[in-house]
Design a protein around this motif. Structure first.
Motif: not given
Length: 123
Positions: A47-52, A87-101
């Motif tokens: 979403s555009k709500k997450l940033g530019n 909140g995804v926009e503030t996560l590091e790659y490892a946190e994105i991977e953990q949450n997505l998996l």
């Protein structure tokens, strides 16, 4: 990702949203629908709500990278859409991977182990 691994058409997105099942955690929502193909297809929504545009594209690149790295453990014959939550926009790659998996496991799209160790080329 090659075009054959992407959900791009509006009618495909609509079918997944209307007929599919949804699963969510705090950072992602997954809609899944069985398909008749030999491989999975994925659509991304940020979403555009997450940033530019730069931020949104960075999130999409990270999600794609997680999916490519784990493509040999994603089940075949499924279309799914990944929706990034606030909140995804503030996560590091490892946190994105953990949450997505985590949410892929909840949706029964990701299966650990027992799959061929050879990488599927989806570039």
């Amino acid at each position: 990702m090659r075009k054959s691994f992407r959900v791009k058409k509006e009618k495909d997105f609509d079918a997944i949203f209307k007929e599919g099942e949804s699963v969510a955690n705090r950072k992602f929502v997954i809609y899944r629908l069985e398909n008749q193909q030999q491989h999975f297809r994925v659509g991304l929504s940020v979403s555009k709500k997450l940033g530019n545009a730069v931020t949104r594209n960075q999130i999409k690149r990270r999600i794609r990278h997680v999916l490519i790295e784990n493509s040999n453990q994603i089940v075949d014959n499924v279309d799914f859409v990944v929706i990034a939550r606030k909140g995804v926009e503030t996560l590091e790659y490892a946190e994105i991977e953990q949450n997505l998996l985590h949410v892929l496991k909840l949706a029964k799209i990701f299966q650990e182990g027992n799959r061929s160790e050879e990488k599927i080329t989806i570039d």
